[in-house]
Design a protein around this motif. Structure first.
Motif, PDB file in Angstrom:
ATOM      1  N   LEU A   1      -6.896   2.435 -10.835  1.00 31.17           N
ATOM      2  CA  LEU A   1      -6.240   1.868 -11.699  1.00 31.17           C
ATOM      3  C   LEU A   1      -6.383   2.726 -13.057  1.00 31.17           C
ATOM      4  O   LEU A   1      -7.493   3.150 -13.494  1.00 31.17           O
ATOM      5  N   LEU A   2      -5.112   3.005 -13.535  1.00 33.35           N
ATOM      6  CA  LEU A   2      -5.279   3.664 -14.769  1.00 33.35           C
ATOM      7  C   LEU A   2      -4.338   2.912 -15.851  1.00 33.35           C
ATOM      8  O   LEU A   2      -3.248   2.579 -15.440  1.00 33.35           O
ATOM      9  N   PHE A   3      -4.995   2.540 -17.139  1.00 31.38           N
ATOM     10  CA  PHE A   3      -4.420   1.919 -18.129  1.00 31.38           C
ATOM     11  C   PHE A   3      -4.090   2.813 -19.082  1.00 31.38           C
ATOM     12  O   PHE A   3      -5.102   3.643 -19.833  1.00 31.38           O
ATOM     13  N   ASP A   4      -2.847   3.022 -19.315  1.00 32.17           N
ATOM     14  CA  ASP A   4      -2.318   3.691 -20.900  1.00 32.17           C
ATOM     15  C   ASP A   4      -2.130   2.435 -21.984  1.00 32.17           C
ATOM     16  O   ASP A   4      -1.441   1.678 -21.790  1.00 32.17           O
ATOM     17  N   VAL A   5      -3.152   2.737 -22.886  1.00 34.09           N
ATOM     18  CA  VAL A   5      -3.221   1.712 -23.982  1.00 34.09           C
ATOM     19  C   VAL A   5      -2.886   2.317 -25.375  1.00 34.09           C
ATOM     20  O   VAL A   5      -3.327   3.183 -25.539  1.00 34.09           O
ATOM     21  N   GLU A   6      -2.646   1.201 -26.411  1.00 28.87           N
ATOM     22  CA  GLU A   6      -2.794   1.839 -27.522  1.00 28.87           C
ATOM     23  C   GLU A   6      -3.776   0.680 -28.328  1.00 28.87           C
ATOM     24  O   GLU A   6      -4.131  -0.399 -27.935  1.00 28.87           O
TER      25      GLU A   6
ATOM     26  N   ASP B   1       0.740  -1.323  -0.103  1.00 27.16           N
ATOM     27  CA  ASP B   1       0.024   0.222  -0.016  1.00 27.16           C
ATOM     28  C   ASP B   1       0.931   1.272  -0.019  1.00 27.16           C
ATOM     29  O   ASP B   1       0.664   2.214  -0.445  1.00 27.16           O
ATOM     30  N   ASP B   2       1.902   1.082   0.899  1.00 25.80           N
ATOM     31  CA  ASP B   2       2.749   2.406   0.735  1.00 25.80           C
ATOM     32  C   ASP B   2       3.535   2.961  -0.568  1.00 25.80           C
ATOM     33  O   ASP B   2       3.761   3.972  -0.934  1.00 25.80           O
ATOM     34  N   GLU B   3       3.779   1.743  -1.502  1.00 29.74           N
ATOM     35  CA  GLU B   3       4.239   1.988  -2.602  1.00 29.74           C
ATOM     36  C   GLU B   3       3.254   2.600  -3.636  1.00 29.74           C
ATOM     37  O   GLU B   3       3.635   3.324  -4.431  1.00 29.74           O
ATOM     38  N   LYS B   4       1.967   2.636  -3.307  1.00 28.29           N
ATOM     39  CA  LYS B   4       1.031   3.146  -3.994  1.00 28.29           C
ATOM     40  C   LYS B   4       0.409   4.179  -3.681  1.00 28.29           C
ATOM     41  O   LYS B   4      -0.537   5.081  -4.267  1.00 28.29           O
ATOM     42  N   ARG B   5       0.843   4.796  -2.358  1.00 29.56           N
ATOM     43  CA  ARG B   5      -0.017   5.947  -1.581  1.00 29.56           C
ATOM     44  C   ARG B   5       0.385   7.441  -2.147  1.00 29.56           C
ATOM     45  O   ARG B   5       1.487   7.524  -2.234  1.00 29.56           O
ATOM     46  N   ASP B   6      -0.626   7.754  -2.711  1.00 31.22           N
ATOM     47  CA  ASP B   6      -0.581   9.217  -3.365  1.00 31.22           C
ATOM     48  C   ASP B   6       0.456   9.340  -4.277  1.00 31.22           C
ATOM     49  O   ASP B   6       1.087  10.321  -4.468  1.00 31.22           O
ATOM     50  N   LYS B   7       0.748   8.167  -5.206  1.00 37.02           N
ATOM     51  CA  LYS B   7       1.677   8.231  -6.198  1.00 37.02           C
ATOM     52  C   LYS B   7       1.243   6.961  -7.011  1.00 37.02           C
ATOM     53  O   LYS B   7       0.773   6.186  -6.672  1.00 37.02           O
ATOM     54  N   TRP B   8       1.591   7.264  -8.540  1.00 40.84           N
ATOM     55  CA  TRP B   8       1.329   6.309  -9.490  1.00 40.84           C
ATOM     56  C   TRP B   8       2.404   5.177  -9.319  1.00 40.84           C
ATOM     57  O   TRP B   8       3.677   5.413  -9.304  1.00 40.84           O
ATOM     58  N   ALA B   9       1.954   3.948  -8.959  1.00 41.22           N
ATOM     59  CA  ALA B   9       2.843   2.720  -9.119  1.00 41.22           C
ATOM     60  C   ALA B   9       2.618   2.088 -10.410  1.00 41.22           C
ATOM     61  O   ALA B   9       1.361   1.785 -10.765  1.00 41.22           O
ATOM     62  N   LEU B  10       3.770   2.002 -11.104  1.00 36.37           N
ATOM     63  CA  LEU B  10       3.803   1.423 -12.477  1.00 36.37           C
ATOM     64  C   LEU B  10       3.643  -0.176 -12.116  1.00 36.37           C
ATOM     65  O   LEU B  10       4.623  -0.709 -11.509  1.00 36.37           O
TER      66      LEU B  10
ATOM     67  N   LEU C   1       0.035  -0.280 -16.852  1.00 36.10           N
ATOM     68  CA  LEU C   1      -0.932  -0.258 -15.719  1.00 36.10           C
ATOM     69  C   LEU C   1      -0.342   0.506 -14.504  1.00 36.10           C
ATOM     70  O   LEU C   1       0.698   0.124 -14.091  1.00 36.10           O
ATOM     71  N   PHE C   2      -1.082   1.634 -14.018  1.00 29.80           N
ATOM     72  CA  PHE C   2      -0.741   2.135 -12.717  1.00 29.80           C
ATOM     73  C   PHE C   2      -1.889   2.102 -11.892  1.00 29.80           C
ATOM     74  O   PHE C   2      -2.851   1.981 -12.046  1.00 29.80           O
ATOM     75  N   ALA C   3      -1.339   1.955 -10.549  1.00 30.67           N
ATOM     76  CA  ALA C   3      -2.299   2.214  -9.543  1.00 30.67           C
ATOM     77  C   ALA C   3      -1.768   2.969  -8.517  1.00 30.67           C
ATOM     78  O   ALA C   3      -0.791   3.116  -8.230  1.00 30.67           O
ATOM     79  N   THR C   4      -2.843   3.676  -7.687  1.00 25.02           N
ATOM     80  CA  THR C   4      -2.447   4.370  -6.575  1.00 25.02           C
ATOM     81  C   THR C   4      -3.633   4.193  -5.376  1.00 25.02           C
ATOM     82  O   THR C   4      -4.795   3.785  -5.951  1.00 25.02           O
ATOM     83  N   LEU C   5      -3.468   4.680  -4.213  1.00 24.03           N
ATOM     84  CA  LEU C   5      -4.166   4.598  -3.346  1.00 24.03           C
ATOM     85  C   LEU C   5      -4.160   6.081  -2.848  1.00 24.03           C
ATOM     86  O   LEU C   5      -3.246   6.731  -2.456  1.00 24.03           O
TER      87      LEU C   5
END
Length: 267
Positions: A262-267, A139-148, A176-180
């Motif tokens: 979750l945020l997906f950057d896609v083509e 959770d700390d890796e995703k807290r208030d930042k985008w984790a790839l 795919l990026f994730a954040t809390l």
């Protein structure tokens, strides 16, 4: 081009309650079919599943898909024809590149319901050798930042090891990026300047963490903005985003509780 954000409301998703399984389908899947929501770029399946203890998906085949599971809560038992058996928990991400064909099962392990996101993407190349990867993000890796957490195979910093730090490799043009994201905090996402075509695509999903809700979305509130385009989302909602390379989309938590995004950057 002008950034365009089109909401995909939670209650408009495909939805089924089978007792042992409560599921939402962002895109056409199983008995749910909607020509307006078949896929988005290479992103083909985004299911939000809740599976009751001691039940699950029995052994079944897959081929020519990149399949990954993002664990929100509970524990998921994964077994496959490549000899892998793992108990996945919150923070874990499992990636199966099905390639020429695999068989696997996914079952709820333990006494707590499993809540996870099941995601499929279309590979850039057919006939790949099946492979399996796991990654863990605190959770700390995703807290208030985008984790790839997922990135295209072959990119710098993407390990092909079965278990490693950093993002899991996917054979699709997908990151795919994730954040809390805490209340009153915001994060920008900049569309990459590399890739095909003058427009970029992203899909954002707000996990339904406060409980199963097939009705109009509630829970925390998230504002997504790009230029003059602004959309407010709640838990279970998502949005299609089309933007210009190099431009920012800003995600802001305007609610009172942490939002898992979750945020997906896609083509």
């Amino acid at each position: 081009m002008v950034t365009k954000i089109v909401p995909r409301r939670s209650h408009e998703r495909g939805n089924a309650d089978h007792g042992w399984l409560k599921t939402f389908h962002t895109f056409s899947f199983a008995m749910y079919s909607d020509a307006e929501h078949d896929q988005f770029g290479c992103l083909r399946v985004l299911n939000e599943d809740r599976v009751e203890p001691q039940t699950g998906f029995g052994t079944h085949p897959h081929r020519e898909f990149e399949i990954f599971s993002y664990i929100v809560s509970g524990q998921l038992e994964h077994q496959d024809s490549m000899g892998n058996r793992e108990i996945l928990k919150r923070g874990d991400l499992q990636m199966t590149s099905a390639g020429t064909g695999i068989r696997h099962s996914e079952k709820c392990y333990g006494s707590q319901q499993i809540h996870f996101l099941q995601i499929w993407s279309l590979p850039s190349k057919r006939g790949l050798t099946p492979t399996y990867y796991t990654r863990h993000f605190t959770d700390d890796e995703k807290r208030d930042k985008w984790a790839l957490i997922v990135a295209p195979s072959g990119k710098p910093g993407v390990s092909e090891s079965r278990e490693a730090s950093g993002p899991a490799p996917v054979h699709s043009p997908l990151s795919l990026f994730a954040t809390l994201l805490s209340s009153s905090r915001s994060l920008p996402h900049t569309f990459p300047t590399t890739g095909s075509g003058p427009a970029r695509k992203a899909y954002i999903h707000i996990a339904q963490t406060s409980g199963y809700n097939p009705r109009q979305a509630s829970g925390t509130r998230v504002k997504v903005s790009g230029g003059e385009s602004v959309v407010e989302l709640r838990e279970g909602d998502g949005a299609y985003i089309m933007g210009e390379p190099g431009k920012d989309v800003v995600v802001e938590n305007v609610g009172n509780s942490i939002a898992e995004i979750l945020l997906f950057d896609v083509e």
